[in-house]
Design a protein around this motif. Structure first.
Motif, PDB file in Angstrom:
ATOM      1  N   GLU A  25       0.830  -1.203   0.000  1.00  0.00           N
ATOM      2  CA  GLU A  25       0.000   0.000   0.000  1.00  0.00           C
ATOM      3  C   GLU A  25       0.863   1.250   0.000  1.00  0.00           C
ATOM      4  OE1 GLU A  25      -3.823  -1.889   2.441  1.00  0.00           O
ATOM      5  OE2 GLU A  25      -2.300  -0.701   3.476  1.00  0.00           O
ATOM      6  N   THR A  26       1.952   1.202   0.758  1.00  0.00           N
ATOM      7  CA  THR A  26       2.868   2.337   0.801  1.00  0.00           C
ATOM      8  C   THR A  26       3.502   2.554  -0.562  1.00  0.00           C
ATOM      9  OG1 THR A  26       3.359   1.960   3.139  1.00  0.00           O
ATOM     10  CG2 THR A  26       4.951   3.261   1.886  1.00  0.00           C
ATOM     11  N   GLU A  27       3.873   1.476  -1.231  1.00  0.00           N
ATOM     12  CA  GLU A  27       4.495   1.565  -2.547  1.00  0.00           C
ATOM     13  C   GLU A  27       3.523   2.171  -3.559  1.00  0.00           C
ATOM     14  OE1 GLU A  27       7.297  -1.311  -5.306  1.00  0.00           O
ATOM     15  OE2 GLU A  27       5.700  -2.216  -4.086  1.00  0.00           O
ATOM     16  N   VAL A  28       2.290   1.694  -3.527  1.00  0.00           N
ATOM     17  CA  VAL A  28       1.278   2.233  -4.427  1.00  0.00           C
ATOM     18  C   VAL A  28       1.035   3.704  -4.127  1.00  0.00           C
ATOM     19  CG1 VAL A  28      -1.178   2.146  -5.037  1.00  0.00           C
ATOM     20  CG2 VAL A  28       0.147   0.028  -4.869  1.00  0.00           C
ATOM     21  N   LEU A  29       0.974   4.035  -2.837  1.00  0.00           N
ATOM     22  CA  LEU A  29       0.713   5.399  -2.419  1.00  0.00           C
ATOM     23  C   LEU A  29       1.808   6.353  -2.873  1.00  0.00           C
ATOM     24  CD1 LEU A  29      -1.571   6.717  -0.959  1.00  0.00           C
ATOM     25  CD2 LEU A  29      -0.370   6.417   1.186  1.00  0.00           C
ATOM     26  N   ARG A  30       3.030   5.854  -2.920  1.00  0.00           N
ATOM     27  CA  ARG A  30       4.156   6.674  -3.389  1.00  0.00           C
ATOM     28  C   ARG A  30       3.892   7.143  -4.823  1.00  0.00           C
ATOM     29  NH1 ARG A  30       9.447   6.578  -1.715  1.00  0.00           N
ATOM     30  NH2 ARG A  30       9.141   4.586  -0.649  1.00  0.00           N
ATOM     31  N   TYR A  31       3.381   6.235  -5.635  1.00  0.00           N
ATOM     32  CA  TYR A  31       3.097   6.590  -7.027  1.00  0.00           C
ATOM     33  C   TYR A  31       1.857   7.470  -7.143  1.00  0.00           C
ATOM     34  CZ  TYR A  31       6.631   3.285  -8.635  1.00  0.00           C
ATOM     35  OH  TYR A  31       7.820   2.637  -8.886  1.00  0.00           O
ATOM     36  N   VAL A  32       0.868   7.208  -6.291  1.00  0.00           N
ATOM     37  CA  VAL A  32      -0.327   8.045  -6.285  1.00  0.00           C
ATOM     38  C   VAL A  32       0.060   9.489  -5.981  1.00  0.00           C
ATOM     39  CG1 VAL A  32      -2.492   8.558  -5.078  1.00  0.00           C
ATOM     40  CG2 VAL A  32      -1.921   6.205  -5.660  1.00  0.00           C
ATOM     41  N   ALA A  33       0.955   9.665  -5.024  1.00  0.00           N
ATOM     42  CA  ALA A  33       1.386  11.008  -4.632  1.00  0.00           C
ATOM     43  C   ALA A  33       2.084  11.731  -5.770  1.00  0.00           C
ATOM     44  CB  ALA A  33       2.317  10.924  -3.425  1.00  0.00           C
ATOM     45  N   LYS A  34       2.675  10.954  -6.683  1.00  0.00           N
ATOM     46  CA  LYS A  34       3.357  11.558  -7.836  1.00  0.00           C
ATOM     47  C   LYS A  34       2.403  11.832  -8.986  1.00  0.00           C
ATOM     48  CE  LYS A  34       7.848   9.460  -6.800  1.00  0.00           C
ATOM     49  NZ  LYS A  34       8.899   8.521  -7.255  1.00  0.00           N
ATOM     50  N   GLY A  35       1.142  11.448  -8.827  1.00  0.00           N
ATOM     51  CA  GLY A  35       0.143  11.745  -9.834  1.00  0.00           C
ATOM     52  C   GLY A  35      -0.061  10.674 -10.881  1.00  0.00           C
ATOM     53  N   LEU A  36       0.507   9.482 -10.676  1.00  0.00           N
ATOM     54  CA  LEU A  36       0.331   8.412 -11.650  1.00  0.00           C
ATOM     55  C   LEU A  36      -1.082   7.836 -11.558  1.00  0.00           C
ATOM     56  CD1 LEU A  36       3.489   8.612 -11.512  1.00  0.00           C
ATOM     57  CD2 LEU A  36       3.518   6.159 -12.026  1.00  0.00           C
TER      58      LEU A  36
END
Length: 212
Positions: A155-166
């Motif tokens: 979830e943290t890994e996915v969230l990292r990308y979400v935060a970048k706008g992917l």
């Protein structure tokens, strides 16, 4: 569902588009007072909410609607992508936030996701919420308040990308996951982060450097 917007032409157009896509638009409103009054009567499953209203703002209207119809789910559809507007909407209880440049198809998909309890944000805006969550996590460290929800490594890994706008599709490609799996991780994250105090998603990433 109900559409809340103070511009009658836009409000009617959104209601018509949604009706054309098979949604049952049971009410419309132009302000905080009228949204609360009509929500109390029709109890809409989903409310499409503008941030600029005749007698206040979308955050106020969201909070008022949820007091009289707690089971409603609010999706903000606004011309504004300002940080404060996004955070205030989420704090008030909105489940998602789209800008008005979204296509008819994107809006319909977002409404369906909102109805299913899934959080939907215009790419990039989720990062704002993550940043706010990060601040909450930092401020709560060492306090007597309950700890913020813990995210799994994935979830943290996915969230990292979400935060970048992917987008979910882009994240799925990078992590060699299915699109649905990524969406499930995002939904699980939103659910966890909305448990604390309604201000959650985007603070976590910035607090833990996940937006870097």
């Amino acid at each position: 569902m109900m559409v809340v917007d103070d511009h009658p032409i836009w409000r009617d157009a959104v209601a018509r588009d949604l009706a054309d896509d098979g949604f049952d638009v049971v009410a419309t409103a132009d302000g905080v007072a009228s949204a609360k009054r009509r929500a109390a009567v029709v109890r809409p499953d989903v409310v499409v909410m503008d941030m600029r209203l005749a007698d206040g703002d979308g955050a106020q209207a969201t909070a008022e609607v949820l007091t009289v119809s707690p089971s409603s789910r609010v999706l903000v559809l606004s011309a504004s992508d300002e940080r404060d507007d996004v955070l205030e909407a989420v704090k008030a209880g909105a489940l998602g936030y789209l800008v008005k440049s979204a296509s008819k198809q994107e809006l319909a998909e977002a409404v369906r996701a909102t109805a299913a309890g899934r959080a939907v944000f215009t790419p990039g805006l989720a990062g704002l919420v993550l940043g706010e969550y990060r601040r909450i996590a930092r401020d709560s460290a060492g306090s007597a308040e309950p700890a913020v929800p813990t995210l799994t490594e994935r979830e943290t890994e996915v969230l990292r990308y979400v935060a970048k706008g992917l987008t979910a599709k882009q994240i799925a490609s990078r992590l060699s996951l299915s699109h649905r799996t990524v969406e499930n991780h995002v939904q699980a994250t939103f659910r966890k982060l909305q448990v604390g105090n309604r201000v959650e998603l985007a603070r976590y990433a910035i607090e833990h450097g996940l937006d870097e």
